[in-house]
Design an enzyme around this catalytic site. Structure first.
Site, PDB file in Angstrom:
ATOM      1  N   PRO A  10       0.451  -1.343  -0.006  1.00  0.00           N
ATOM      2  CA  PRO A  10       0.010   0.022   0.019  1.00  0.00           C
ATOM      3  C   PRO A  10       0.987   1.179   0.096  1.00  0.00           C
ATOM      4  O   PRO A  10       2.011   1.424   0.673  1.00  0.00           O
ATOM      5  CB  PRO A  10      -0.870  -0.250   1.275  1.00  0.00           C
ATOM      6  CG  PRO A  10      -0.196  -1.194   2.254  1.00  0.00           C
ATOM      7  CD  PRO A  10       0.422  -2.069   1.173  1.00  0.00           C
ATOM      8  N   ASN A  11       0.474   2.281  -0.651  1.00  0.00           N
ATOM      9  CA  ASN A  11       0.836   3.419  -0.758  1.00  0.00           C
ATOM     10  C   ASN A  11       2.020   3.790  -1.780  1.00  0.00           C
ATOM     11  O   ASN A  11       2.730   4.789  -1.926  1.00  0.00           O
ATOM     12  CB  ASN A  11       1.018   4.060   0.512  1.00  0.00           C
ATOM     13  CG  ASN A  11      -0.015   4.256   1.383  1.00  0.00           C
ATOM     14  OD1 ASN A  11      -1.226   4.817   0.703  1.00  0.00           O
ATOM     15  ND2 ASN A  11      -0.416   3.789   2.560  1.00  0.00           N
ATOM     16  N   ARG A  18       5.096  10.844  -2.533  1.00  0.00           N
ATOM     17  CA  ARG A  18       4.618  10.732  -1.402  1.00  0.00           C
ATOM     18  C   ARG A  18       5.800  11.106  -0.521  1.00  0.00           C
ATOM     19  O   ARG A  18       7.134  10.468  -0.359  1.00  0.00           O
ATOM     20  CB  ARG A  18       4.424   9.249  -1.070  1.00  0.00           C
ATOM     21  CG  ARG A  18       4.116   8.697   0.244  1.00  0.00           C
ATOM     22  CD  ARG A  18       4.304   7.162   0.259  1.00  0.00           C
ATOM     23  NE  ARG A  18       3.869   6.714   1.707  1.00  0.00           N
ATOM     24  CZ  ARG A  18       4.023   5.445   2.109  1.00  0.00           C
ATOM     25  NH1 ARG A  18       4.738   4.726   1.316  1.00  0.00           N
ATOM     26  NH2 ARG A  18       3.771   5.071   3.373  1.00  0.00           N
ATOM     27  N   TYR A  23      10.864   9.000   1.506  1.00  0.00           N
ATOM     28  CA  TYR A  23      10.916   7.724   0.391  1.00  0.00           C
ATOM     29  C   TYR A  23      11.539   8.139  -0.678  1.00  0.00           C
ATOM     30  O   TYR A  23      12.048   7.157  -1.424  1.00  0.00           O
ATOM     31  CB  TYR A  23       9.342   7.328   0.390  1.00  0.00           C
ATOM     32  CG  TYR A  23       8.735   6.745   1.367  1.00  0.00           C
ATOM     33  CD1 TYR A  23       9.082   5.623   1.991  1.00  0.00           C
ATOM     34  CD2 TYR A  23       7.684   7.490   1.931  1.00  0.00           C
ATOM     35  CE1 TYR A  23       8.420   5.056   3.211  1.00  0.00           C
ATOM     36  CE2 TYR A  23       6.938   6.930   3.196  1.00  0.00           C
ATOM     37  CZ  TYR A  23       7.509   5.811   3.657  1.00  0.00           C
ATOM     38  OH  TYR A  23       6.779   5.402   4.883  1.00  0.00           O
ATOM     39  N   ASN A  74       8.067  -5.589  -0.486  1.00  0.00           N
ATOM     40  CA  ASN A  74       8.020  -4.149   0.363  1.00  0.00           C
ATOM     41  C   ASN A  74       6.444  -4.121   0.715  1.00  0.00           C
ATOM     42  O   ASN A  74       5.578  -3.908  -0.201  1.00  0.00           O
ATOM     43  CB  ASN A  74       8.429  -3.054  -0.528  1.00  0.00           C
ATOM     44  CG  ASN A  74       8.532  -1.657   0.447  1.00  0.00           C
ATOM     45  OD1 ASN A  74       7.767  -1.806   1.701  1.00  0.00           O
ATOM     46  ND2 ASN A  74       8.981  -0.646   0.049  1.00  0.00           N
ATOM     47  N   ALA A  77       2.931  -0.653   4.986  1.00  0.00           N
ATOM     48  CA  ALA A  77       2.465  -0.665   6.511  1.00  0.00           C
ATOM     49  C   ALA A  77       2.067  -1.946   6.864  1.00  0.00           C
ATOM     50  O   ALA A  77       1.959  -2.194   8.064  1.00  0.00           O
ATOM     51  CB  ALA A  77       1.526   0.165   6.664  1.00  0.00           C
ATOM     52  N   GLU A  98      12.448  -9.326   2.845  1.00  0.00           N
ATOM     53  CA  GLU A  98      11.591  -8.096   3.345  1.00  0.00           C
ATOM     54  C   GLU A  98      12.374  -6.901   2.953  1.00  0.00           C
ATOM     55  O   GLU A  98      13.684  -6.710   3.279  1.00  0.00           O
ATOM     56  CB  GLU A  98      11.396  -8.167   4.744  1.00  0.00           C
ATOM     57  CG  GLU A  98      10.722  -7.033   5.399  1.00  0.00           C
ATOM     58  CD  GLU A  98      10.733  -6.828   6.829  1.00  0.00           C
ATOM     59  OE1 GLU A  98      10.731  -7.911   7.293  1.00  0.00           O
ATOM     60  OE2 GLU A  98      10.453  -5.696   7.418  1.00  0.00           O
ATOM     61  N   HIS A 100      12.497  -2.292   2.794  1.00  0.00           N
ATOM     62  CA  HIS A 100      11.759  -1.186   2.893  1.00  0.00           C
ATOM     63  C   HIS A 100      12.868   0.176   2.348  1.00  0.00           C
ATOM     64  O   HIS A 100      14.230  -0.078   2.512  1.00  0.00           O
ATOM     65  CB  HIS A 100      11.856  -0.949   4.415  1.00  0.00           C
ATOM     66  CG  HIS A 100      10.901  -1.935   4.969  1.00  0.00           C
ATOM     67  ND1 HIS A 100       9.455  -1.793   4.888  1.00  0.00           N
ATOM     68  CD2 HIS A 100      11.141  -2.732   5.613  1.00  0.00           C
ATOM     69  CE1 HIS A 100       9.172  -2.642   5.496  1.00  0.00           C
ATOM     70  NE2 HIS A 100      10.061  -3.562   6.172  1.00  0.00           N
ATOM     71  N   ARG A 107      12.785   4.923  12.756  1.00  0.00           N
ATOM     72  CA  ARG A 107      11.367   5.617  12.823  1.00  0.00           C
ATOM     73  C   ARG A 107      10.491   5.320  13.981  1.00  0.00           C
ATOM     74  O   ARG A 107      11.205   4.803  15.020  1.00  0.00           O
ATOM     75  CB  ARG A 107      10.751   5.445  11.311  1.00  0.00           C
ATOM     76  CG  ARG A 107      11.765   5.930  10.174  1.00  0.00           C
ATOM     77  CD  ARG A 107      10.922   5.495   8.930  1.00  0.00           C
ATOM     78  NE  ARG A 107       9.776   6.336   8.736  1.00  0.00           N
ATOM     79  CZ  ARG A 107       8.930   6.206   7.677  1.00  0.00           C
ATOM     80  NH1 ARG A 107       9.147   5.059   6.887  1.00  0.00           N
ATOM     81  NH2 ARG A 107       7.757   6.779   7.693  1.00  0.00           N
TER      82      ARG A 107
HETATM   83  C1  DHK Z   1       6.950   1.750   3.280  1.00  0.00           C
HETATM   84  C2  DHK Z   1       5.802   2.127   3.961  1.00  0.00           C
HETATM   85  O1  DHK Z   1       4.519   2.541   3.189  1.00  0.00           O
HETATM   86  C3  DHK Z   1       5.867   2.123   5.360  1.00  0.00           C
HETATM   87  O2  DHK Z   1       4.574   1.931   5.985  1.00  0.00           O
HETATM   88  C4  DHK Z   1       6.726   1.358   6.131  1.00  0.00           C
HETATM   89  C5  DHK Z   1       7.978   1.287   4.121  1.00  0.00           C
HETATM   90  C6  DHK Z   1       8.082   1.406   5.569  1.00  0.00           C
HETATM   91  C7  DHK Z   1       9.421   1.656   3.163  1.00  0.00           C
HETATM   92  O3  DHK Z   1      10.273   2.483   3.741  1.00  0.00           O
HETATM   93  O4  DHK Z   1       9.607   1.377   2.184  1.00  0.00           O
HETATM   94  O5  DHK Z   1       6.851   1.465   7.418  1.00  0.00           O
END
Ligand code: DHK
Length: 148
Positions: A10-11, A18, A23, A74, A77, A98, A100, A107
């Protein structure tokens, strides 16, 4: 030929705009191009998926069985909350890494918890978009080791 699924949760479709201070400014399409370039260089297949929906991510993990040799995930959340995604990875018997972009351990406390880590062969975080290539390198090496 080895094939790796790169799955984003998500996102992550909003990467680039974003919270760029967290990021970065690289978009998901840019990352996909980076991964495609890596695939061309190494001869390893790479497939890409993204969903904002937990069930769709689980479906894509199930569909990877017999198609891909490993998953770079990835989970956004969902990493910190989804027992269902953890179970999906455990159920398909494929190695998963995993991933990120951000260093989740620097964080908020809730980002220090990971259900995915319990079923992953390893974790890469904090290296931004470059982390995807690091994860692909690591997965290709892991799969090659297993085949020999
Ligand atoms: C991406 C997200 O959307 C967060 O919810 C994670 C992760 C971290 C990233 O750093 O790629 O906590």
């Amino acid at each position: 030929m080895t094939s790796i699924l790169v799955l984003n949760g998500p996102n992550l479709n909003l990467l680039g705009t974003r919270q760029p201070e967290v990021y970065g400014t690289t978009t998901l399409a840019d990352i996909e191009k980076l991964c495609a370039g890596w695939a061309a260089d190494t001869g390893c297949g790479v497939a890409f998926g993204q969903s904002n929906h937990e069930g769709h991510l689980i479906d894509q993990i199930h569909a990877a069985r017999g198609v891909h040799d490993g998953i770079v995930l990835n989970a956004g959340a969902y990493t910190h909350s989804s027992i269902a995604l953890m179970d999906a990875i455990a159920s398909v018997d494929l190695p998963a890494i995993e991933l990120h972009l951000s260093n989740v351990h620097a964080r908020e406390d809730f980002r220090h918890v990971s259900y995915i880590a319990k079923v992953a062969i390893g974790i890469i975080c904090g290296f931004g978009a470059r982390g995807y290539i690091m994860a692909l390198d690591a997965m290709l090496a892991h799969v090659s080791d297993q085949k020999t």
